[in-house]
Design a protein around this motif. Structure first.
Motif, PDB file in Angstrom:
ATOM      1  N   ILE A  98       0.780  -1.258   0.000  1.00  0.00           N
ATOM      2  CA  ILE A  98       0.000   0.000   0.000  1.00  0.00           C
ATOM      3  C   ILE A  98       0.802   1.292   0.000  1.00  0.00           C
ATOM      4  O   ILE A  98       0.209   2.362  -0.003  1.00  0.00           O
ATOM      5  CB  ILE A  98      -0.998   0.046   1.182  1.00  0.00           C
ATOM      6  CG1 ILE A  98      -0.258  -0.108   2.506  1.00  0.00           C
ATOM      7  CG2 ILE A  98      -2.114  -0.979   1.014  1.00  0.00           C
ATOM      8  CD1 ILE A  98      -1.047   0.370   3.680  1.00  0.00           C
ATOM      9  N   ASP A 178      -6.810   0.527  22.781  1.00  0.00           N
ATOM     10  CA  ASP A 178      -7.474   1.056  21.580  1.00  0.00           C
ATOM     11  C   ASP A 178      -8.986   1.040  21.770  1.00  0.00           C
ATOM     12  O   ASP A 178      -9.544   0.116  22.359  1.00  0.00           O
ATOM     13  CB  ASP A 178      -7.102   0.237  20.343  1.00  0.00           C
ATOM     14  CG  ASP A 178      -7.351   1.020  19.059  1.00  0.00           C
ATOM     15  OD1 ASP A 178      -6.359   1.378  18.390  1.00  0.00           O
ATOM     16  OD2 ASP A 178      -8.533   1.297  18.733  1.00  0.00           O
ATOM     17  N   TYR A 244      -9.115  11.569  13.128  1.00  0.00           N
ATOM     18  CA  TYR A 244     -10.426  10.995  12.783  1.00  0.00           C
ATOM     19  C   TYR A 244     -11.555  12.012  12.607  1.00  0.00           C
ATOM     20  O   TYR A 244     -12.678  11.628  12.349  1.00  0.00           O
ATOM     21  CB  TYR A 244     -10.821   9.957  13.832  1.00  0.00           C
ATOM     22  CG  TYR A 244     -10.049   8.674  13.637  1.00  0.00           C
ATOM     23  CD1 TYR A 244     -10.525   7.687  12.791  1.00  0.00           C
ATOM     24  CD2 TYR A 244      -8.818   8.473  14.255  1.00  0.00           C
ATOM     25  CE1 TYR A 244      -9.805   6.525  12.571  1.00  0.00           C
ATOM     26  CE2 TYR A 244      -8.085   7.315  14.048  1.00  0.00           C
ATOM     27  CZ  TYR A 244      -8.597   6.341  13.202  1.00  0.00           C
ATOM     28  OH  TYR A 244      -7.874   5.195  12.968  1.00  0.00           O
TER      29      TYR A 244
HETATM   30  C1  LIG Z   1      -9.438   5.397   3.625  1.00  0.00           C
HETATM   31  C2  LIG Z   1      -7.973   5.522   3.866  1.00  0.00           C
HETATM   32  C3  LIG Z   1      -7.094   4.908   2.963  1.00  0.00           C
HETATM   33  C4  LIG Z   1      -5.727   5.007   3.172  1.00  0.00           C
HETATM   34  N1  LIG Z   1      -4.897   4.387   2.278  1.00  0.00           N
HETATM   35  C5  LIG Z   1      -3.564   4.426   2.497  1.00  0.00           C
HETATM   36  C6  LIG Z   1      -2.675   3.757   1.619  1.00  0.00           C
HETATM   37  O1  LIG Z   1      -3.089   3.148   0.633  1.00  0.00           O
HETATM   38  N2  LIG Z   1      -1.343   3.794   1.890  1.00  0.00           N
HETATM   39  C7  LIG Z   1      -0.850   4.441   2.997  1.00  0.00           C
HETATM   40  O2  LIG Z   1       0.357   4.409   3.222  1.00  0.00           O
HETATM   41  N3  LIG Z   1      -1.673   5.117   3.829  1.00  0.00           N
HETATM   42  C8  LIG Z   1      -3.009   5.121   3.605  1.00  0.00           C
HETATM   43  N4  LIG Z   1      -3.847   5.794   4.454  1.00  0.00           N
HETATM   44  C9  LIG Z   1      -3.265   6.543   5.592  1.00  0.00           C
HETATM   45  C10 LIG Z   1      -2.845   5.607   6.731  1.00  0.00           C
HETATM   46  O3  LIG Z   1      -3.848   4.660   6.978  1.00  0.00           O
HETATM   47  C11 LIG Z   1      -2.529   6.406   7.997  1.00  0.00           C
HETATM   48  O4  LIG Z   1      -1.569   7.394   7.676  1.00  0.00           O
HETATM   49  C12 LIG Z   1      -1.967   5.519   9.094  1.00  0.00           C
HETATM   50  O5  LIG Z   1      -2.848   4.466   9.398  1.00  0.00           O
HETATM   51  C13 LIG Z   1      -1.681   6.340  10.360  1.00  0.00           C
HETATM   52  O6  LIG Z   1      -1.256   5.494  11.366  1.00  0.00           O
HETATM   53  P1  LIG Z   1      -1.441   5.885  12.912  1.00  0.00           P
HETATM   54  O7  LIG Z   1      -0.864   4.738  13.677  1.00  0.00           O
HETATM   55  O8  LIG Z   1      -0.886   7.234  13.152  1.00  0.00           O
HETATM   56  O9  LIG Z   1      -3.010   6.001  13.144  1.00  0.00           O
HETATM   57  P2  LIG Z   1      -4.266   5.055  12.852  1.00  0.00           P
HETATM   58  O10 LIG Z   1      -3.985   4.015  11.844  1.00  0.00           O
HETATM   59  O11 LIG Z   1      -5.374   5.984  12.568  1.00  0.00           O
HETATM   60  O12 LIG Z   1      -4.510   4.333  14.241  1.00  0.00           O
HETATM   61  C14 LIG Z   1      -4.906   5.054  15.369  1.00  0.00           C
HETATM   62  C15 LIG Z   1      -5.585   4.134  16.371  1.00  0.00           C
HETATM   63  O13 LIG Z   1      -5.831   4.884  17.561  1.00  0.00           O
HETATM   64  C16 LIG Z   1      -7.107   4.532  18.069  1.00  0.00           C
HETATM   65  N5  LIG Z   1      -7.594   5.633  18.914  1.00  0.00           N
HETATM   66  C17 LIG Z   1      -7.883   6.889  18.545  1.00  0.00           C
HETATM   67  N6  LIG Z   1      -8.288   7.615  19.607  1.00  0.00           N
HETATM   68  C18 LIG Z   1      -8.257   6.783  20.671  1.00  0.00           C
HETATM   69  C19 LIG Z   1      -8.572   6.922  22.056  1.00  0.00           C
HETATM   70  N7  LIG Z   1      -9.000   8.079  22.563  1.00  0.00           N
HETATM   71  N8  LIG Z   1      -8.441   5.852  22.864  1.00  0.00           N
HETATM   72  C20 LIG Z   1      -8.012   4.648  22.387  1.00  0.00           C
HETATM   73  N9  LIG Z   1      -7.707   4.466  21.078  1.00  0.00           N
HETATM   74  C21 LIG Z   1      -7.815   5.512  20.246  1.00  0.00           C
HETATM   75  C22 LIG Z   1      -7.943   4.292  16.841  1.00  0.00           C
HETATM   76  O14 LIG Z   1      -9.057   3.462  17.139  1.00  0.00           O
HETATM   77  C23 LIG Z   1      -6.936   3.619  15.900  1.00  0.00           C
HETATM   78  O15 LIG Z   1      -6.991   2.203  16.023  1.00  0.00           O
HETATM   79  C24 LIG Z   1      -5.230   5.743   4.274  1.00  0.00           C
HETATM   80  C25 LIG Z   1      -6.100   6.379   5.154  1.00  0.00           C
HETATM   81  C26 LIG Z   1      -7.471   6.278   4.947  1.00  0.00           C
HETATM   82  C27 LIG Z   1      -8.403   6.969   5.879  1.00  0.00           C
END
Ligand SMILES: Cc1cc2nc3c(=O)[nH]c(=O)nc-3n(C[C@H](O)[C@H](O)[C@H](O)COP(=O)(O)OP(=O)(O)OC[C@H]3O[C@@H](n4cnc5c(N)ncnc54)[C@H](O)[C@@H]3O)c2cc1C
Ligand code: SF4
Length: 478
Positions: A98, A178, A244
């Motif tokens: 991805i 989470d 989000y």
């Molecule tokens: C539809 C979509 C498609 C995408 N496609 C791609 C792609 O093809 N390639 C790519 O590289 N990136 C893609 N992205 C971007 C990528 O998914 C994100 O940049 C990445 O997942 C960020 O990682 P993170 O760990 O910062 O947060 P996230 O993956 O958002 O994880 C955060 C976690 O924190 C949890 N959380 C939030 N608030 C709280 C709270 N108060 N208490 C407990 N838990 C909490 C959430 O439930 C979630 O599980 C896409 C994003 C979207 C929305």
């Protein structure tokens, strides 16, 4: 003398794994690319020119040792290729699927620049680690020593999980909290299965569980458990909560039934199509495109995912409204091409200004043209007066991007410094926040970004946290 295994780009053309035909793939949620056979992976890896200055590596956020693992793949030393690959990347098979390679490693490949077509780096990276899983080379983490210090990680997305992996390797006790019922963050509930099958994410979660990482799911920090309680329980805390809050769209009628947020739509689809969950809003039709005229608003990758999901759900028609043109859209051109092949209709230079009906039955669209470049250098869209028309729609999906939630407010904790955009203010390279022992990584620091950057941040921050824990342990021992 041994035959030179590399530099085959002169005689061998670029060849991606087979892409399933649009008519076939647009009815299911399975990934669209087949796997490389071993001989094909070796052949494609051998196209690498082993150039002295590997721009692919410097443009990979993880600085993966790409030329080395391509060489090892080309010479059938796959287990070593896997070891090299996983030494810089926590989830290589996920990134291989991805990452927007055209903007990162592959877009900067030297033979691509020379007009020969890039080495298929992502596909080979995926092949190496998928093979490692098949062969049983991917094992649960067994730290050489256990430490009695613990880290609480809030958020089980790629940022939090990459840090959990690194910390466990160093013997730290790790608990991940989470608010979702399943771990993986947007890899589980945002990104559709046709880009990333969920088994690929779930086997990583299982591996972390078997490695001793404790997961506390259905736990919304700020509601079910306070941030203070987590700080009190652990020696250090990592915030990896992602972004989000959906950007909204105003205009008359924008509150009508049938106008929904992309994240709600994609989460429901991922639950139903990939996990077999029952989702009331899907069953009622609210978050189901079946038999509907669908309009998706936005031009980024989230919009592409919504469009292609609607096709798979059996929509009557699927249109994308974007206010700039094809050349100026933020989404990957590869995804636009996939969407077009599957039957999506792109309506460029079009902005919604109002919605009719409740439930919604139409979107009033204003045609745009690109004007003079603004301060950022991008041409600003301008309205073409008198060009309005109505696009029929039974389901409108808003995919205009994401912003951070107001964490200090949600958590009742105004001591945590945030920027004026609401992202957490954290030191570059370590993720250190203004609070002692509290770190932050991924989208909640960068704003909406990429999985590979979240992994990079998680790994860097884990290093910094280990340094911090060493310091606190030394003080305690005095
Ligand atoms: C539809 C979509 C498609 C995408 N496609 C791609 C792609 O093809 N390639 C790519 O590289 N990136 C893609 N992205 C971007 C990528 O998914 C994100 O940049 C990445 O997942 C960020 O990682 P993170 O760990 O910062 O947060 P996230 O993956 O958002 O994880 C955060 C976690 O924190 C949890 N959380 C939030 N608030 C709280 C709270 N108060 N208490 C407990 N838990 C909490 C959430 O439930 C979630 O599980 C896409 C994003 C979207 C929305
Ligand atoms: S992690 Fe992403 S950018 Fe880096 S080599 Fe793999 S596919 Fe390319």
């Amino acid at each position: 003398m041994a035959k030179q295994p590399m530099l085959k780009f002169v005689t061998v053309s670029r060849d991606m794994p087979t892409k399933r035909a649009a008519e076939e793939r647009s009815h299911d949620f399975a990934e669209i690319y087949a796997d490389y056979a071993a001989a094909k992976a070796a052949e494609q890896a051998a196209r690498c020119s082993q150039c002295g200055v590997p721009y692919c590596q410097s443009h990979c956020p993880l600085h993966n040792n790409i030329p080395d693992w391509l060489n090892l793949t080309a010479t059938n030393r796959l287990e070593e290729a896997y070891q090299v690959s996983q030494s810089t990347n926590t989830f290589p098979e996920i990134c291989g699927r991805i990452c927007p390679q055209d903007r990162l490693c592959e877009g900067n490949c030297v033979i691509e620049q020379a007009g020969h077509g890039t080495v298929t780096i992502g596909a080979v990276e995926k092949y190496i680690t998928d093979t490692a899983w098949e062969q049983g080379w991917v094992k649960p983490i067994a730290p050489p020593v256990e430490r009695d210090q613990s880290v609480g990680i809030i958020g089980a997305g790629p940022g939090g999980l990459a840090a959990a992996d690194m910390l466990r390797r160093a013997g730290v006790q790790v608990t991940v909290y989470d608010r979702n019922d399943r771990a993986g963050g947007l890899m589980t509930y945002g990104i559709p299965g046709f880009k990333l099958e969920k088994e690929v994410v779930m086997r990583r979660i299982d591996q972390l569980e078997q490695s001793g990482v404790e997961f506390v799911m259905n736990c919304a920090v700020g509601e079910d458990l306070s941030f203070d309680a987590i700080r009190g329980k652990h020696d250090a805390v990592l915030i990896a909560t992602g972004v989000y809050k959906s950007r909204d769209l105003g205009g008359p009628g924008s509150g009508a039934q049938g106008i929904v947020k992309a994240i709600d739509y994609l989460t429901a689809s991922n639950r139903v199509a990939n996990f077999g969950d029952r989702v009331a809003e899907f069953e009622s039709g609210e978050l189901n495109a079946s038999g509907k005229r669908v309009v998706v608003i936005g031009g980024g990758d989230t919009a592409m995912d919504c469009l292609r999901t609607a096709i798979r759900q059996g929509a009557l028609s699927v249109k994308c409204l974007y206010r700039r043109d094809r050349a100026n859209m933020p989404g990957s051109q590869r995804e636009v091409a996939n969407a077009e092949e599957e039957g999506v209709d792109f309506v460029w230079l079009s902005a919604p200004v109002a919605f009719s009906g409740d439930p919604v039955s139409g979107v009033t669209v204003q045609k745009m043209r690109l004007g003079a470049p603004d301060v950022s250098g991008r041409q600003a869209p301008e309205v073409i007066e008198g060009s309005g028309y109505v696009e029929d729609a039974d389901l409108v999906i808003k995919a205009l991007g994401f912003e951070p939630e107001d964490l200090p407010l949600l958590w009742g904790y105004d001591g945590l410094e945030v920027t004026r955009w609401g992202t957490i203010r954290a030191e570059y390279g370590s993720g250190k926040t203004n609070l002692d022992g509290v770190y932050a990584v991924g989208d909640i620091v960068r704003g909406a970004s990429l999985v590979v950057w979240a992994i990079r941040d998680g790994r860097d921050s884990a290093e910094a946290i280990l340094g911090y824990l060493d310091g606190t342990a030394a003080i305690a021992a005095q």
